[in-house]
Write an enzyme that holds these catalytic residues in place. Structure first.
Site, mmCIF file in Angstrom:
data_model
loop_
_atom_site.group_PDB
_atom_site.id
_atom_site.type_symbol
_atom_site.label_atom_id
_atom_site.label_comp_id
_atom_site.label_asym_id
_atom_site.label_seq_id
_atom_site.Cartn_x
_atom_site.Cartn_y
_atom_site.Cartn_z
ATOM 1 N N SER A 56 0.941 0.393 1.599
ATOM 2 C CA SER A 56 0.879 1.250 2.781
ATOM 3 C C SER A 56 -0.555 1.213 3.298
ATOM 4 O O SER A 56 -1.487 0.913 2.542
ATOM 5 C CB SER A 56 1.258 2.682 2.415
ATOM 6 O OG SER A 56 0.992 3.578 3.484
ATOM 7 N N TYR A 71 1.210 10.259 -2.738
ATOM 8 C CA TYR A 71 1.568 8.943 -2.207
ATOM 9 C C TYR A 71 0.326 8.067 -2.080
ATOM 10 O O TYR A 71 0.318 6.904 -2.504
ATOM 11 C CB TYR A 71 2.237 9.140 -0.845
ATOM 12 C CG TYR A 71 2.746 7.890 -0.179
ATOM 13 C CD1 TYR A 71 3.830 7.188 -0.693
ATOM 14 C CD2 TYR A 71 2.174 7.432 1.005
ATOM 15 C CE1 TYR A 71 4.315 6.049 -0.058
ATOM 16 C CE2 TYR A 71 2.652 6.307 1.651
ATOM 17 C CZ TYR A 71 3.725 5.618 1.116
ATOM 18 O OH TYR A 71 4.200 4.497 1.753
#
Length: 266
Positions: A143, A156
């Site tokens: 990401s 995350y």
């Protein structure tokens, strides 16, 4: 490099029952390759298989990344399908949306177990096969949050940052074995990742946010991802305006802090 890059290759995709993994599987099925599709959801994987161009060249293998101690036996099963694996696309994972102060440590643990340890365990279990063949390719869907951070995504971001550390080391140690690594770093992509994200108590968020809703179409994203895979890039930043945050972070960590603080990311 064209379609021949993937021709006759065996490509294993985790998180293949929806979102990026599903779209990638359907796109790659046009490239005369063989596919292994994995996630926890067998019924959904079968539906994805039927949407592939040549479903007879697609095998389904359920796995749960949270059960990372089982990955050696999962790899053994995967190798029975086509007797080899050429590319592992580590796409499976979950996200999180909650302030740090409200996030249970159990949520941090779950994100690390699934997004980091599950991915690492699967990759390590497959590594001897790649070394034996003197060939192998890990494609890791990380990401942009693996390169810089944002609000309400602490667990995350931590897991995604960890993936970069591990796979950069793997690339260094095993370049001698002709093993390659590409880190794919999506920005906002219109999938169910926000709906399925965990909140502070571990429950699912259950709704889409505006930034994700207005993100890249998943099929547009996959075209860019496949292009990066063809080129065997070390890292690929795929998104809209948000992808430039990576370059701003390199220039000035203080500036990216200010820009993210001003953003409307939720």
């Amino acid at each position: 490099m064209g379609k021949t890059k993937f021709e006759n290759k065996v490509i294993w995709i985790t998180g293949a029952s929806s979102g990026i993994g599903k779209a990638l599987a359907i796109a790659l099925s046009h490239y005369n390759c063989k596919l292994i599709l994995s996630s926890r959801r067998a019924a959904e994987l079968q539906l994805v298989k039927q949407q592939c161009l040549h479903p007879e060249n697609v095998k389904v293998l359920t796995l749960d990344l949270a059960h990372y101690s089982e990955m050696e036996s999962v790899v053994d099963r995967a190798l029975t399908f086509f007797n080899r694996i050429d590319i592992l696309v580590n796409n499976g994972g979950i996200s999180q949306r909650s302030p740090i102060i409200e996030t249970s440590i159990e949520v941090d643990k779950k994100l690390m177990e699934i997004d980091y340890l599950g991915t690492v365990a699967l990759s390590k279990a497959l590594l001897p096969h790649f070394i034996k063949n003197k060939s192998g390719y890990y494609v890791v869907v990380s990401s942009l949050m693996g390169k810089f951070s944002s609000h309400y995504r602490s667990s995350y971001c931590g897991a995604k940052h960890a993936l970069h550390g591990f796979f950069d080391a793997l690339r260094l140690e095993h370049s001698k074995d002709h093993i390659k690594v590409t880190m794919i770093c999506p920005g906002f992509v219109n999938t169910n990742i926000a709906r399925n994200a965990l909140t502070g108590d571990g429950s699912e968020q259950g709704y889409q946010d505006d930034m994700t809703e207005n993100g890249l179409d998943v099929n547009t994203f996959v075209k860019k991802m496949i292009k990066a895979m063809r080129k065997e890039k070390f890292e690929a930043y795929i998104g809209q305006f948000e992808k430039f945050g990576v370059y701003v972070k390199r220039l000035s960590p203080r500036l990216i802090h200010k820009l993210v603080m001003r953003s409307k990311v939720k």
